[in-house]
Scaffold this motif. Structure first.
Motif, PDB file in Angstrom:
ATOM      1  N   ALA A 167      12.165 -49.501  27.002  1.00 54.41           N
ATOM      2  CA  ALA A 167      11.895 -50.859  27.487  1.00 54.41           C
ATOM      3  C   ALA A 167      10.581 -51.363  26.896  1.00 54.41           C
ATOM      4  CB  ALA A 167      11.829 -50.871  29.003  1.00 54.41           C
ATOM      5  N   ARG A 168       9.571 -50.448  26.809  1.00 57.25           N
ATOM      6  CA  ARG A 168       8.271 -50.876  26.261  1.00 57.25           C
ATOM      7  C   ARG A 168       8.406 -51.303  24.806  1.00 57.25           C
ATOM      8  NH1 ARG A 168       5.181 -46.327  29.086  1.00 57.25           N
ATOM      9  NH2 ARG A 168       4.701 -47.320  31.065  1.00 57.25           N
TER      10      ARG A 168
ATOM     11  N   GLN B  10       3.406 -56.798  20.195  1.00 56.49           N
ATOM     12  CA  GLN B  10       2.102 -57.234  20.717  1.00 56.49           C
ATOM     13  C   GLN B  10       1.331 -56.153  21.460  1.00 56.49           C
ATOM     14  OE1 GLN B  10       4.780 -59.290  21.017  1.00 56.49           O
ATOM     15  NE2 GLN B  10       4.125 -61.431  21.113  1.00 56.49           N
ATOM     16  N   ARG B  11       2.060 -55.348  22.251  1.00 57.73           N
ATOM     17  CA  ARG B  11       1.344 -54.410  23.103  1.00 57.73           C
ATOM     18  C   ARG B  11       0.842 -53.172  22.344  1.00 57.73           C
ATOM     19  NH1 ARG B  11       3.819 -53.183  27.741  1.00 57.73           N
ATOM     20  NH2 ARG B  11       2.973 -51.077  27.730  1.00 57.73           N
TER      21      ARG B  11
ATOM     22  N   ASN C 210      15.942 -33.795  40.016  1.00 56.76           N
ATOM     23  CA  ASN C 210      14.810 -34.726  40.048  1.00 56.76           C
ATOM     24  C   ASN C 210      14.130 -34.777  38.684  1.00 56.76           C
ATOM     25  OD1 ASN C 210      12.771 -36.381  41.172  1.00 56.76           O
ATOM     26  ND2 ASN C 210      11.429 -34.587  41.197  1.00 56.76           N
ATOM     27  N   GLU C 211      13.948 -33.595  38.071  1.00 57.44           N
ATOM     28  CA  GLU C 211      13.320 -33.558  36.732  1.00 57.44           C
ATOM     29  C   GLU C 211      14.163 -34.314  35.722  1.00 57.44           C
ATOM     30  OE1 GLU C 211      12.484 -29.539  35.598  1.00 57.44           O
ATOM     31  OE2 GLU C 211      10.897 -29.401  37.101  1.00 57.44           O
ATOM     32  N   LYS C 212      15.466 -34.125  35.821  1.00 57.23           N
ATOM     33  CA  LYS C 212      16.382 -34.807  34.904  1.00 57.23           C
ATOM     34  C   LYS C 212      16.244 -36.326  35.040  1.00 57.23           C
ATOM     35  CE  LYS C 212      21.086 -34.452  33.343  1.00 57.23           C
ATOM     36  NZ  LYS C 212      22.429 -34.059  33.636  1.00 57.23           N
ATOM     37  N   MET C 213      16.212 -36.758  36.322  1.00 55.12           N
ATOM     38  CA  MET C 213      16.100 -38.207  36.554  1.00 55.12           C
ATOM     39  C   MET C 213      14.765 -38.739  36.054  1.00 55.12           C
ATOM     40  SD  MET C 213      17.949 -39.384  40.008  1.00 55.12           S
ATOM     41  CE  MET C 213      16.850 -38.644  41.136  1.00 55.12           C
ATOM     42  N   THR C 214      13.696 -37.942  36.274  1.00 53.26           N
ATOM     43  CA  THR C 214      12.371 -38.353  35.803  1.00 53.26           C
ATOM     44  C   THR C 214      12.389 -38.526  34.286  1.00 53.26           C
ATOM     45  OG1 THR C 214      11.464 -37.027  37.589  1.00 53.26           O
ATOM     46  CG2 THR C 214       9.902 -37.798  35.917  1.00 53.26           C
ATOM     47  N   LYS C 215      13.040 -37.526  33.603  1.00 56.07           N
ATOM     48  CA  LYS C 215      13.128 -37.615  32.140  1.00 56.07           C
ATOM     49  C   LYS C 215      13.867 -38.884  31.721  1.00 56.07           C
ATOM     50  CE  LYS C 215      14.347 -34.035  29.406  1.00 56.07           C
ATOM     51  NZ  LYS C 215      14.984 -32.725  29.220  1.00 56.07           N
ATOM     52  N   LEU C 216      14.963 -39.147  32.429  1.00 61.97           N
ATOM     53  CA  LEU C 216      15.777 -40.331  32.095  1.00 61.97           C
ATOM     54  C   LEU C 216      14.977 -41.618  32.316  1.00 61.97           C
ATOM     55  CD1 LEU C 216      18.414 -41.781  31.406  1.00 61.97           C
ATOM     56  CD2 LEU C 216      19.099 -41.544  33.783  1.00 61.97           C
ATOM     57  N   VAL C 217      14.319 -41.669  33.476  1.00 61.30           N
ATOM     58  CA  VAL C 217      13.556 -42.883  33.785  1.00 61.30           C
ATOM     59  C   VAL C 217      12.428 -43.061  32.763  1.00 61.30           C
ATOM     60  CG1 VAL C 217      12.008 -43.937  35.494  1.00 61.30           C
ATOM     61  CG2 VAL C 217      14.177 -42.924  36.213  1.00 61.30           C
ATOM     62  N   ASN C 218      11.758 -41.935  32.373  1.00 55.95           N
ATOM     63  CA  ASN C 218      10.689 -42.031  31.364  1.00 55.95           C
ATOM     64  C   ASN C 218      11.230 -42.539  30.037  1.00 55.95           C
ATOM     65  OD1 ASN C 218       8.679 -41.285  33.034  1.00 55.95           O
ATOM     66  ND2 ASN C 218       8.725 -39.100  32.498  1.00 55.95           N
ATOM     67  N   SER C 219      12.414 -41.999  29.650  1.00 52.60           N
ATOM     68  CA  SER C 219      13.010 -42.459  28.381  1.00 52.60           C
ATOM     69  C   SER C 219      13.338 -43.938  28.456  1.00 52.60           C
ATOM     70  CB  SER C 219      14.304 -41.706  28.081  1.00 52.60           C
ATOM     71  OG  SER C 219      14.045 -40.356  27.951  1.00 52.60           O
ATOM     72  N   LEU C 220      13.899 -44.370  29.576  1.00 56.33           N
ATOM     73  CA  LEU C 220      14.251 -45.790  29.730  1.00 56.33           C
ATOM     74  C   LEU C 220      13.007 -46.661  29.651  1.00 56.33           C
ATOM     75  CD1 LEU C 220      16.897 -45.712  32.604  1.00 56.33           C
ATOM     76  CD2 LEU C 220      17.268 -46.410  30.241  1.00 56.33           C
ATOM     77  N   LEU C 221      11.937 -46.161  30.269  1.00 52.94           N
ATOM     78  CA  LEU C 221      10.676 -46.898  30.278  1.00 52.94           C
ATOM     79  C   LEU C 221      10.118 -47.047  28.861  1.00 52.94           C
ATOM     80  CD1 LEU C 221       9.651 -47.782  33.012  1.00 52.94           C
ATOM     81  CD2 LEU C 221       7.810 -46.111  32.790  1.00 52.94           C
ATOM     82  N   SER C 222      10.159 -45.914  28.090  1.00 47.23           N
ATOM     83  CA  SER C 222       9.658 -45.970  26.705  1.00 47.23           C
ATOM     84  C   SER C 222      10.447 -46.974  25.903  1.00 47.23           C
ATOM     85  CB  SER C 222       9.804 -44.613  26.014  1.00 47.23           C
ATOM     86  OG  SER C 222       9.197 -43.641  26.770  1.00 47.23           O
TER      87      SER C 222
END
Ligand code: ADP
Length: 533
Positions: free
Chosen positions: A375-376, A382-383, A361-373
């Motif tokens: 993507a941002r 602008q943001r 779960n931690e690994k997936m959270t890290k991956l999702v956070n990286s993907l989110l960063s």
């Protein structure tokens, strides 16, 4: 409403334009030539009449029209009328029709029996008198009057002669004046001189008199105006018949031109339709060999297709990589859950399963956070809030806050007070990624060197380690998303997104990220920010 094709629009427009231009230019030409021809005819009329004024005189009391008087030339007729406008002489076939409305020195238009005539009149007075008087006998030998325009003669000086047994100049003048019924008050002497005439000595006396003895005469020149009108009427008619022909030719030409012009565009849209319906981004539009605007348009389309293809493929790759990375932990979680729920699992097994599920779960959270960063940062600048920042202080703070593992030491050499416009949180993220990599791929008890210095129009940040290094053929790829060099896969729990994020953050700041590495010896990552002038 049905859409009108470009071809039809162009054809109609070009046809209209050509028709208007043809019409306007022919009308203009006709009007101009009409004016020129009219002016030319009127000028000829005036000069013919004016020339004739010299050819009329009175000799010994009789009106004489000299042989050089032109009664007819080039369609111009000349008639002579007395002071009551009664016809005296001329050759005009229409003479009787135009004996009214005399206007001296003006061109007028007269209409008779449906025909128009240009008419020019001039009024002459027999006001210039000539006398030849015998010097000895004082007899008048010859006398006459010239038709001249009133007020055109000037008085001249004359000298007085006197002959023994003869008359004086003054006596000769008096003889001439009294014969003409004039006197010194109402006349002006133009000439009074001695001349030899047929073996005789004579006085030649010329004078003008304000109450002419012989009255006025009128010269009238006339020419049919219809000749010009008829000629141009014929041209007008021809032109009117030609208008439809002009329009047909213009329409045909316009259609052919627009067809030829639009053909390459049609080819392009046909290719674009094929690409779109076939869903094949690898196809390209044939731009031909030309270098015209159409070829440039086709090239631009091809470049756009190339970019679309690259970005489409990279998105596909990214999605597949991301799902692949997520599938592994999900598979592990599923397997652990199944095992923990099975009858075989005792309490210890269940605890181990939960620990493993938590790790995944931690690994997936890290991956999702990286993907989110990532993507941002992909969404553009602008943001983020870019501010002129003391980069030296910011880098130093990040380095101080970083706690390296594996006994690795971090040293930094930072030039003071380097300012640059940055988004501080992004810069922290970028440097932390580089430092974590330096630790992750560094050797135990190794070193990390961070330097920040200012060059010519640029600021260079470098993170150097003496770790495992990168193989030459991996160097070009490591900034790509989900790329991990084989050599590091075994000792890395990363996803291959860290450097992609670094690269993205650096480009958001208008900079460039590079790497130099020797496999087995270490790597140096340099970030260059360019200062704007
Ligand atoms: P990861 O999460 O795998 O570290 P990164 O994008 O940060 O992903 O790095 C991509 C790859 O680049 C790594 O897998 C590794 O092979 C290589 N790499 C990055 N930093 C270093 C380094 N300091 N030394 C050697 N290899 C490195």
């Amino acid at each position: 409403m049905r859409k009108i094709s470009f071809k039809s629009k162009t054809t109609v427009l070009i046809t209209l334009l050509t028709a208007i231009m043809c019409f306007a230019s022919v009308m203009g030409m006709i009007a101009m030539s009409k004016r020129t021809v009219n002016a030319e005819i009127q000028q000829q009329l005036i000069s013919t009449v004016e020339r004739n004024t010299d050819e009329i005189e009175i000799e010994n009391g009789i009106l004489e029209i000299e042989n050089d008087f032109v009664f007819y030339t080039n369609g111009i007729y000349c008639d002579v009328f007395d002071s009551n406008h009664a016809y005296i002489d001329g050759e005009t076939p229409h003479k009787l029709l135009i004996t009214d409305n005399f206007n001296a020195g003006e061109i007028t238009i007269h209409e008779k029996n449906g025909n128009e005539y240009y008419v020019y009149d001039t009024c002459l007075e027999f006001s210039k008198y000539e006398y030849e008087i015998d010097v000895f006998s004082g007899q008048i030998i010859k006398y006459g009057a010239d038709a001249v325009k009133p007020g055109t003669l000037e008085e001249k000086n004359h000298s007085n002669f006197f002959f023994e047994n003869g008359i004086s100049t003054e006596e000769a003048i008096d003889t001439a004046l009294s014969h003409a019924g004039a006197n010194r008050n109402n006349s002006q002497i133009i000439k009074a001189e001695l001349q030899a005439h047929e073996n005789r000595q004579v006085f030649l006396i010329e004078f003008t008199c304000s109450n002419p003895l012989y009255g006025n005469i009128w010269l009238r020149g006339s020419t049919p105006a219809d000749t010009v009108q008829n000629a141009f009427g014929a041209i007008n008619k021809t032109f009117i018949y030609m208008i439809p022909m002009f329009i047909i030719i213009a329409a045909l030409g316009a259609y052919l031109i627009s067809k030829k012009t639009i053909k390459p565009v049609e080819n392009i849209s046909k290719s674009a339709r094929e690409i779109s319906s076939g869903n094949d981004l690898s196809k390209r539009i044939n731009s031909g060999n030309g270098s015209d605007e159409i070829a440039v348009l086709a090239d631009t389309f091809n470049q756009m297709l190339q970019r679309l293809q690259t970005s489409f493929e990279s998105e596909k790759q990214f999605t597949s990589d991301a799902s692949h990375e997520l599938r592994t932990p999900l598979a592990v979680i599923k397997a652990e859950c199944e095992y923990a729920l099975s009858d075989k699992a005792d309490n210890d097994d269940k605890e181990e399963a939960l620990i493993s599920i938590n790790e995944q779960n931690e690994k997936m959270t890290k991956l999702v956070n990286s993907l989110l960063s990532l993507a941002r940062t992909e969404q553009g600048t602008q943001r983020f809030k870019f501010e002129k920042t003391n980069l030296s202080e910011l880098i130093e703070q990040i380095c101080e806050g970083f706690v390296p593992e594996k006994g690795i030491r971090i040293e930094y050499n930072i030039e003071n007070d380097i300012y640059y416009s940055v988004e501080a949180s992004l810069i922290s993220r970028m440097l932390e990624n580089l430092l974590s990599n330096a630790v992750r791929y560094g050797n135990k008890n190794g070193n990390i060197n961070v330097t920040l210095k200012k060059g010519k129009n640029r600021i260079i940040l470098s993170v150097k380690d003496n770790g495992i290094g990168i193989k030459e053929n991996d160097i070009d790829k490591i900034f790509g998303r989900f790329y991990r060099a084989d050599s590091s896969r075994s000792n890395s729990d990363g996803f291959g997104l860290g450097l992609a994020l670094v690269d993205r953050i650096v480009s958001l700041h208008g900079g460039k990220a590079e790497v130099k590495s020797v496999f087995g010896e270490g790597s140096e990552f340099s970030i260059t920010f360019f200062e704007k002038n």
